[in-house]
Every structure is written in structure tokens, then in C-alpha cells.
Design an enzyme around this catalytic site. Structure first.
Site, PDB file in Angstrom:
ATOM      1  N   SER A 184      -2.410  -6.314  -7.651  1.00 54.48           N
ATOM      2  CA  SER A 184      -1.545  -7.386  -8.141  1.00 54.48           C
ATOM      3  C   SER A 184      -2.319  -8.283  -9.089  1.00 54.48           C
ATOM      4  CB  SER A 184      -1.014  -8.206  -6.958  1.00 54.48           C
ATOM      5  OG  SER A 184      -0.223  -7.402  -6.108  1.00 54.48           O
ATOM      6  N   ASP A 242      12.583  -4.720   1.754  1.00 55.15           N
ATOM      7  CA  ASP A 242      11.488  -5.681   1.621  1.00 55.15           C
ATOM      8  C   ASP A 242      12.001  -7.086   1.346  1.00 55.15           C
ATOM      9  OD1 ASP A 242       8.883  -6.604   1.454  1.00 55.15           O
ATOM     10  OD2 ASP A 242       8.646  -6.034  -0.644  1.00 55.15           O
TER      11      ASP A 242
END
Length: 413
Positions: free
Chosen positions: A130, A308
Site C-alpha cells: 500500500s 470487505d
């Protein structure tokens, strides 16, 4: 508990969160950090009992020869390397001779070292890192618990992964701090990091009436964080969120650079998925598929949730220690959840000229906005219309090249 004997007609994907919402960073736009409030008093660590049940049920229930064991968080590396070594041993124990098992792990990269990266390489992990672009853009919101930017530690993790030859991709959140600098972001990944696989994820951080008041109260507490469990209707988004029109322009600028220079050498998930739609194939990204419901989340304690972005009490399907995973995946609640994406598609989307590529995007981003609360259009609708209409002609050309047995890279000529 062994898996159900029922035959499932379609494969499914499970995103496992072994440390739940626990993370060593405190990214300001993170939608998952506050999910720890679903498990008050929990250590947020997956036990060996849950790990064993997860690997066993996943591998023995899948009807296809290729299966993905996917880890995310929070920050999954908080579990320690020995946990993942045990998971690989369990895969060897339970996988069928004909099965190919792929490992993926999404991380902020700050806890990685040579031992971690040696393990990833040895076991052919695909590691997603990320990163939101150059330091000043990344550090705007991706901060540690003390409010300091995390770029240096993330870059160190990336360099270690490259040193060991680990297969990698970049997950970049697009938000208010980087959305006005698309080419700076893209070229940083391409030229500085030499990344070849990139995902761009728009930040749509919803604000709730309840949490506005709560935020003022929380500011007086040491942690000072908003509580953002998605329990009531949103009415707005945070200043960190990406502007819909700007998100469209962000994608367009990067696409124009990519289609002229980088087809075949840079792989941007959004562009690959779009090309699939223009070729008449299912989109490779779930948010652009007609229906959903085959990508679920496993929490640290064995609870299964619909998605999610829907880890909340109303979308808890059950627990794999109490009911086999295939039964939860194929439950009536989950089937309805998946079908509702299409069933609840607004009329505007059904009549849209690029609706075949968008499919209304993810239901999490469909919510009433002021001043018109009547139609639940996707918050990012304006940006997607701009992007998909802009890429229509080159996508048609690339689709035609592929149908004629040629390479899409010829469009660069």
C-alpha cells in the site's frame, strides 16, 4: 469441523484478516480500523484452530484446480512469520494433488525484513504494498500512531521485496491529497519504484450524522478517532475523499499516458478490467461485475462476512467453527446480497451508455446525497462516466486487435 458435502456450482474467494482490524499504522481514511469495536476485549489474533478450519474448508470446498489463499488486515504481518509458515504447512496437508494454491498478502510493508522476504520468495507469495505515491502525497494520510508519515518505512519494505525478487503490486488509494497529481503518482510508481502492476482505489469516506457529534466527543479522548461503523445512512463524505469528477480526470490522464507508451509493460487493474468489458468478458474487478457475493471476508475469530466493505452485524453470515464455509457462502442471505447489486441498480444506470462497463460500481458507494436524496446513484458516477466515455474508442480498437489475434500493444503504433 469438516467441510460440507454439498457441491457448490461456482468458486468463491475469501479475504482472510488474521489480525482483524489491528494495525501498526493509523491511516486517516482507513475504513477498517474501527471494526475492532465489533470484538470488544478481543486480542484480534487468529487461533490455530481457526487457521486450520480456514485452510481445510477453503481447499476442500473449491471446485476449481487453482485456489487463492489471501491475507489482509488491518496489518496481517502483525501475526508474525511463524503464523504464515504454519499456514503454508496446512496448505501442503490439505491441498489435493491437482490443486495449485496461490498466496497473496496485502501489507503496509513497514514490518518487513530479509527473513519475511525470503519466505515470500520461497513460497511464491504475491505481495501487494500500500503506497499512495511520492512521500508528500503518501504521508498526507498514511501516518503512524503518532501522526508521523510512513513513507520511509514503506519504501524500505518495497526495496526489500525487490531485493529478494518477490512478485509485487502497488495498491494506491486515490484521495484529496494525490488526485490532482495523476501523472506524478503514475510516473513515480513506473519510473522510481519500477512497479509494473498497480491498483487505484478511490477513497470514499462516508460521514454519518451520528459520527459528527461523536467526533467532537472523541476529540477529547486520547485516541481522538471517529467511530465509523456503517450502521446508519450517510449524508456526506469527508474532505479526504476523492472528488468524483477529479477521480475521472485522474484516471483519464493516466490512461492517456499508458495507452501511448505502456500497454503490455504496465498493468493497471482498472484498464485491464475495462478492456475485458469491451471484449464482452466479465470484468476482472468485482465492483464492475453485474452481481457480486463471491468475495467474502474471514475475520480473526472465524466469522464470515458478506464483503470487505460490509463487515458489520447485519452482514455476518456465521462462523466457520460452527458451520462449514460453503454453507455460509451459499446461504440465502449471501445469494440475495450478491443479486441485490443488480436488482437495486438505479434506472439511470440501466439506461447509461457505459453502464455495461460500470454496472453501478460497488453498492457501498451508492447512497443518497444532498440535495437529491431520491436515487441512490453511485457517489463516483460522474467520474466513471467521464472515464469510460473517454476510453471508448481506444478500448474498441484494442478489443478488435485481440479478436483478430493481434496484440493490444499495436494500439501504440
Amino acid at each position: 469441523m469438516t467441510t460440507s458435502s454439498k457441491t457448490i456450482p461456482h468458486p468463491f474467494h475469501v479475504l482472510s484478516k488474521p489480525a482483524g482490524a489491528a494495525c501498526n499504522l493509523a491511516c486517516e481514511y482507513c475504513f477498517y480500523l474501527d471494526k475492532d469495536k465489533l470484538y470488544p476485549g478481543s486480542r484480534l489474533r487468529m487461533t490455530d484452530e481457526v487457521l486450520n478450519a480456514y485452510i481445510n474448508q477453503l481447499l476442500t470446498s473449491q471446485p476449481i484446480p487453482e485456489v487463492s489463499v489471501a491475507w489482509q488486515g488491518g496489518e496481517p504481518t502483525l501475526m508474525g512469520l511463524d503464523f504464515f509458515k504454519r499456514s503454508v504447512d496446512l496448505v501442503k496437508k490439505y491441498k489435493r494433488p491437482s490443486q495449485q494454491v496461490n498466496y497473496t498478502l496485502q501489507t503496509n510493508g513497514t514490518l518487513l525484513d530479509d527473513e519475511w522476504c525470503t519466505f515470500f520468495k520461497k513460497n511464491s507469495f504475491l505481495v501487494g504494498l500500500s503506497c499512495d505515491g511520492p512521500a508528500e502525497m503518501h504521508d498526507a494520510y498514511r501516518v503512524d500512531k503518532g501522526g508521523q508519515g510512513s513513507f520511509k518505512q514503506v519504501k524500505r519494505g518495497w526495496d526489500l521485496l525487490q531485493k529478494h525478487g518477490v512478485e509485487t503490486n502497488i495498491l494506491c488509494a486515490v484521495h484529496a491529497a494525490n488526485s490532482h497529481h495523476p501523472l506524478n503518482v503514475y510516473r513515480f510508481f513506473r519510473d522510481n519504484l519500477q512497479a509494473r502492476f498497480i491498483q487505484f482505489i478511490p477513497v470514499v469516506e462516508r460521514v454519518f450524522p451520528r459520527t459528527r457529534l461523536q467526533a467532537k466527543m472523541d476529540a477529547l479522548k486520547p485516541e481522538g478517532r471517529e467511530q465509523r461503523l456503517h450502521l446508519i445512512e450517510p449524508i456526506n463524505v469527508s474532505p479526504r475523499s476523492v472528488n468524483p469528477k477529479q477521480y475521472g480526470k485522474f484516471l483519464i490522464d493516466i490512461f492517456d499516458e499508458w495507452v501511448q507508451h505502456d500497454v503490455g509493460t504496465m498493468f493497471v487493474q482498472m484498464f485491464d478490467s475495462s478492456l475485458a468489458s469491451w471484449c464482452g468478458l466479465p470484468a476482472s474487478v468485482c465492483v464492475f461485475q453485474e452481481t457480486c457475493g463471491r468475495s467474502l471476508v474471514l475475520e480473526h475469530n472465524g466469522d464470515i462476512y458478506s464483503c470487505d466493505h460490509f463487515v458489520e452485524p447485519s452482514h455476518r453470515l456465521g462462523n466457520i467453527l460452527e458451520k462449514p464455509m460453503p454453507d455460509l457462502v451459499n446461504s440465502l442471505n449471501q445469494r440475495n446480497f450478491g443479486l441485490n447489486k443488480h436488482e437495486e441498480l438505479p434506472t439511470t444506470c440501466r439506461e447509461c451508455d457505459v453502464g455495461f462497463a460500470c454496472q453501478g460500481e460497488c453498492p457501498r458507494n451508492r447512497f443518497p446525497k444532498p440535495p437529491d436524496y431520491n436515487e441512490r446513484l453511485n457517489f463516483l458516477c460522474e467520474g466513471y462516466r467521464l472515464f469510460f466515455r473517454h476510453v471508448d474508442r481506444p478500448m474498441q480498437k484494442m478489443a478488435e486487435l485481440l479478436r483478430n489475434g493481434k496484440s493490444a500493444t499495436e494500439i501504440m503504433g
